[in-house]
Design a protein around this motif. Structure first.
Motif, mmCIF file in Angstrom:
data_model
loop_
_atom_site.group_PDB
_atom_site.id
_atom_site.type_symbol
_atom_site.label_atom_id
_atom_site.label_comp_id
_atom_site.label_asym_id
_atom_site.label_seq_id
_atom_site.Cartn_x
_atom_site.Cartn_y
_atom_site.Cartn_z
ATOM 1 N N GLU A 171 0.850 -1.186 0.000
ATOM 2 C CA GLU A 171 0.000 0.000 0.000
ATOM 3 C C GLU A 171 0.887 1.238 0.000
ATOM 4 O O GLU A 171 1.875 1.316 0.743
ATOM 5 N N LEU A 172 0.532 2.227 -0.824
ATOM 6 C CA LEU A 172 1.288 3.471 -0.911
ATOM 7 C C LEU A 172 0.682 4.449 0.089
ATOM 8 O O LEU A 172 -0.419 4.957 -0.106
ATOM 9 N N LEU A 173 1.400 4.684 1.186
ATOM 10 C CA LEU A 173 0.885 5.502 2.284
ATOM 11 C C LEU A 173 1.396 6.928 2.180
ATOM 12 O O LEU A 173 2.585 7.162 1.928
ATOM 13 N N GLY A 174 0.501 7.869 2.403
ATOM 14 C CA GLY A 174 0.896 9.253 2.485
ATOM 15 C C GLY A 174 1.529 9.567 3.823
ATOM 16 O O GLY A 174 1.439 8.782 4.780
ATOM 17 N N ALA A 175 2.166 10.737 3.926
ATOM 18 C CA ALA A 175 2.843 11.124 5.160
ATOM 19 C C ALA A 175 1.843 11.184 6.312
ATOM 20 O O ALA A 175 0.858 11.924 6.254
ATOM 21 N N GLY A 176 2.111 10.395 7.345
ATOM 22 C CA GLY A 176 1.243 10.386 8.514
ATOM 23 C C GLY A 176 -0.094 9.716 8.319
ATOM 24 O O GLY A 176 -0.968 9.797 9.194
ATOM 25 N N GLU A 177 -0.278 9.040 7.196
ATOM 26 C CA GLU A 177 -1.594 8.461 6.916
ATOM 27 C C GLU A 177 -1.921 7.310 7.861
ATOM 28 O O GLU A 177 -3.078 7.107 8.221
ATOM 29 N N VAL A 178 -0.919 6.528 8.263
ATOM 30 C CA VAL A 178 -1.122 5.454 9.227
ATOM 31 C C VAL A 178 -0.150 5.669 10.384
ATOM 32 O O VAL A 178 1.067 5.552 10.222
ATOM 33 N N THR A 179 -0.689 6.016 11.531
ATOM 34 C CA THR A 179 0.080 6.165 12.762
ATOM 35 C C THR A 179 -0.509 5.216 13.790
ATOM 36 O O THR A 179 -1.713 5.263 14.081
ATOM 37 N N LEU A 180 0.339 4.353 14.344
ATOM 38 C CA LEU A 180 -0.119 3.330 15.270
ATOM 39 C C LEU A 180 0.178 3.771 16.697
ATOM 40 O O LEU A 180 1.334 3.986 17.077
ATOM 41 N N ALA A 181 -0.885 3.877 17.486
ATOM 42 C CA ALA A 181 -0.718 4.128 18.911
ATOM 43 C C ALA A 181 -0.167 2.862 19.572
ATOM 44 O O ALA A 181 -0.219 1.771 18.993
ATOM 45 N N PRO A 182 0.393 2.965 20.773
ATOM 46 C CA PRO A 182 0.866 1.759 21.460
ATOM 47 C C PRO A 182 -0.221 0.687 21.530
ATOM 48 O O PRO A 182 -1.370 0.965 21.901
ATOM 49 N N GLY A 183 0.126 -0.518 21.091
ATOM 50 C CA GLY A 183 -0.816 -1.632 21.080
ATOM 51 C C GLY A 183 -1.627 -1.761 19.806
ATOM 52 O O GLY A 183 -2.271 -2.787 19.590
ATOM 53 N N ALA A 184 -1.599 -0.752 18.936
ATOM 54 C CA ALA A 184 -2.391 -0.793 17.711
ATOM 55 C C ALA A 184 -1.694 -1.636 16.648
ATOM 56 O O ALA A 184 -0.477 -1.861 16.696
#
Length: 701
Positions: free
Chosen positions: A253-266
């Motif tokens: 998947e081509l992700l944009g800047a900051g498009e997927v940010t995982l919180a702790p545990g995510a």
């Protein structure tokens, strides 16, 4: 260490070396020792080998250490990184917001019937799952979990598979609106052949299926490796050959800047990469993919013959005309009547009203019930066009809720994109569609998507929201079938195929264009999912005029339909259409369950393709002249895929206009009976078709 560099340190993993085997395909995974797990072999089945033999194969594959390189042998794991000496694309890229080092320190592996799984753990956890189907189709994906105490910004999590040195030629696709799936081939040299899609959908120029193979591979011959990313949003696919030697097919998947940010545990899970190997050319890929897709996405009923109203009436809708059209459609044997764009409030052209999903009281004062009654009385079910992901700037919806419209996206075809990640906008679309499907007996939705998204950082959330919306509708209305249309063929992928029942292959019904579009699209997708319609003699998109027989043969293969105002058709044309629909229904089970085969022809003006029953007792073939053949007497037509020792009778079903003083004698006699090996290797003399014509042949054991 910079924030966006991932480094892996490796402790000893669970000792495991395992192979997956199915349908002549073999995969060997080495997860022994301190190194991260890697695929040692993907290709031909190596046989039932004990662990000791597999270990010997893996050990014998370890290369020398060349000058001016890392001081240990190069190792290409499932998730390659700089630590492994891999200087091409890394498998994982991202950073913790508190600058915690990204490290995978411990590896473990597990295996079961038809699957392998490996997990690397540290500040992150990455699990890679591989599945090999009984048809020989490989699926692979990663799941990433944040085990740290800060957010992790993911920029890439890609899937890569090794291919051998002999895979020196690359095939993928480009295209335009109404001209999708244009093949392009070239040599795989040092570096990467990278294709990126930033449309918010795969796009008309979608790479679609990336194939690497032995130079000169064709439909019937050659060893090939292929990859497809089952995802309907932004993506990248590539083939790369390192100067050190190894080559890969990759996708993600081509992700944009900051498009997927995982919180702790995510967690984040990649789309599936679907990969196939064949030693029998491109048709060998279809031989694996089609039965696998049919087993996973089983159709609930035979594909009905469709009449779509778009090229019949466009926006000029009224009960009298459409009621008469329904009567005419039922009389020729149509099974589904689809009301296209123009039925909802204020929709008089393509510049207004998208989003106002209420039946227009001026055009339909009694709602759609009177038309649906006429459709049912004519023996058909009813379908409806919608475009739920879009909104017209001049619509009531946009005026009431401008905050539901995606920022940063220009108008395209006089429409904007509705933000499906907005819970209120999502809820409105779901409520409107549920209301329509509850009030009216709608059997089918033609779900359109007529523009690129073109907004930064939204493709992931928009695509996942679309998938969720389709799932909810399928649960609430399990008998309703859905067609994926994206201004034609701009969203055809195996991700959305799990949620829809049909693709609109292209907006063009011109048979000359459709022959090649359908030919290449069906390498991946079985023909019963690919809608193809019989249009008027003058094509709406190109203006080209073609003979009825050419249009009939072209639209026969696949999910057949009509896009033509039958009220303007002559009595002779209606009679021919009735016979064509009857022929399609007679052949439908064969067309929609058999093996798709394609002949390799030396003359690019000639095409041969067909469908052979799984037991090889019946087949139907088309011989097509796209242009004037190179020779006055073209090469014989050969019929691939038949049983070599079985006798077959070949009969013509339909032949377009010819330029000849006399037909081939076998054709004049009405049939010929020969062994399958003769028909496949020698073939039969062809009728001298005019350019842009086709002939149809039935082959019976």
């Amino acid at each position: 260490m910079s924030d966006n560099v991932c480094t892996f340190t490796h402790a000893r993993s669970r000792a495991l070396i395992r192979q997956l085997r199915a349908a002549g395909t073999g995969i060997v995974l080495d997860a022994r020792g301190a190194r991260p797990p890697a695929i040692v072999h993907w290709g031909a089945d190596l046989g039932d080998l004990p662990a000791g033999a597999l270990a010997a194969i893996a050990d014998a594959s370890v290369p020398a250490v060349p000058p001016s390189s890392i001081d240990v042998p190069l190792w290409l794991p499932l998730l390659p990184s700089f630590t492994d000496g891999w200087s091409e694309r890394p498998g994982l890229d991202g950073f913790f917001t508190d600058h915690t080092p990204v490290a995978l320190e411990t590896w473990s592996a597990d295996a079961g019937d038809g699957w392998l799984s490996v997990t690397g753990t540290g500040t992150l956890a990455v699990t890679t799952r591989l599945e090999l189907s009984r048809e020989g189709v490989l699926r692979i994906r990663h799941t990433l979990a944040n085990r740290g105490s800060a957010d992790f910004v993911l920029t890439a999590l890609d899937l890569q598979l090794p291919v051998p040195d002999r895979a020196r030629e690359v095939l993928d696709f480009s295209g335009l609106w109404a001209h999708e799936r244009r093949p392009q081939r070239g040599e795989l040299r040092h570096g990467a052949w990278m294709r990126e899609s930033r449309h918010g959908r795969p796009g008309h120029d979608d790479a679609f299926l990336l194939v690497a193979g032995a130079p000169g591979f064709g439909f019937r011959d050659g060893e090939v490796w292929a990859a497809h990313l089952a995802w309907s949003g932004d993506k990248r696919v590539w083939a790369a050959r390192s100067a050190l030697g190894p080559a890969v097919l990759g996708a993600g998947e081509l992700l944009g800047a900051g498009e997927v940010t995982l919180a702790p545990g995510a967690e984040y899970t990649t789309p599936w990469l679907v990969a196939v190997w064949s030693d029998r050319g491109l048709d060998g890929l279809s031989d694996r993919l089609h039965p696998w897709i049919r087993g996973r996405c089983e159709l609930r009923r035979p594909r009905p013959v469709v009449l779509n109203t778009w090229e019949a009436v466009y926006f000029a809708q009224d009960l009298e005309t459409l009621g008469a059209l329904a009567d005419a459609a039922g009389a020729v044997g149509v099974e589904r009547f689809v009301l296209d764009d123009g039925w909802f409030t204020g929709r008089r052209d393509d510049r207004r009203a998208l989003g106002d999903w209420f039946v227009d009281a001026e055009v339909w004062p009694a709602g759609l019930h009177p038309l649906i009654t006429r459709v049912h009385e004519a023996g058909m079910d009813f379908g409806l066009w919608v475009e739920p992901e879009m909104v017209s700037p001049t619509s009531s919806l946009a005026e009431r809720h401008p905050d539901w419209v995606l920022d940063g996206s220009p108008t395209w075809r006089f429409q904007r994109v509705l933000d499906l990640a907005n819970p209120e906008a999502y809820g409105y679309v779901l409520e409107r569609l549920n209301a329509l499907l509850s009030e009216y007996p709608i059997a089918f939705l033609k779900w359109d998507h007529n523009r690129d998204v073109l907004a930064p950082g939204v493709a992931h959330r928009q695509t996942t929201a679309l998938y969720r919306l389709l799932r909810e509708l399928r649960v609430a209305h399990p008998d309703v079938e859905i067609e994926s249309c994206a201004s034609g063929g701009a969203r055809i992928d195996l991700g959305i195929l799990e949620l829809v029942d049909r693709f609109w292959t292209s907006d063009t019904n011109d048979p000359l264009d459709r022959q090649t579009i359908q030919r290449w699209t069906s390498v991946l997708v079985p023909p019963e999912y690919l809608g193809g319609h019989l249009g008027d003699k003058a094509a709406h998109i190109t203006g080209r005029t073609t003979d009825l027989a050419f249009r009939q043969v072209t639209a026969l293969f696949g999910s057949a339909g009509i896009e033509w105002n039958l009220l303007r058709a002559t009595p002779g044309e209606r009679e021919a259409i009735t016979e064509w629909i009857a022929l399609h229904k007679r052949l439908r089970e064969l067309l929609h369950t058999g093996r798709v085969v394609r002949g390799d022809t030396a003359d690019p003006a000639q095409l041969v393709h067909g469908v052979v029953a799984r037991d090889r007792r019946q087949a139907v073939f088309a011989y097509v002249t796209l242009d004037a053949p190179q020779a006055a007497l073209p090469a014989p037509i050969r019929f691939p895929g038949l049983h070599p020792d079985r006798l077959y009778t070949v009969r013509p079903l339909l032949t377009g206009p010819v330029t000849q003083d006399a037909p081939p004698p076998w054709l004049a006699s009405g049939s010929v009976t020969l062994p399958g090996r003769v028909l496949s290797a020698v073939g039969l003399a062809v009728p001298l078709l005019k350019p842009q014509q086709a002939a149809l042949f039935e082959v019976s054991a």
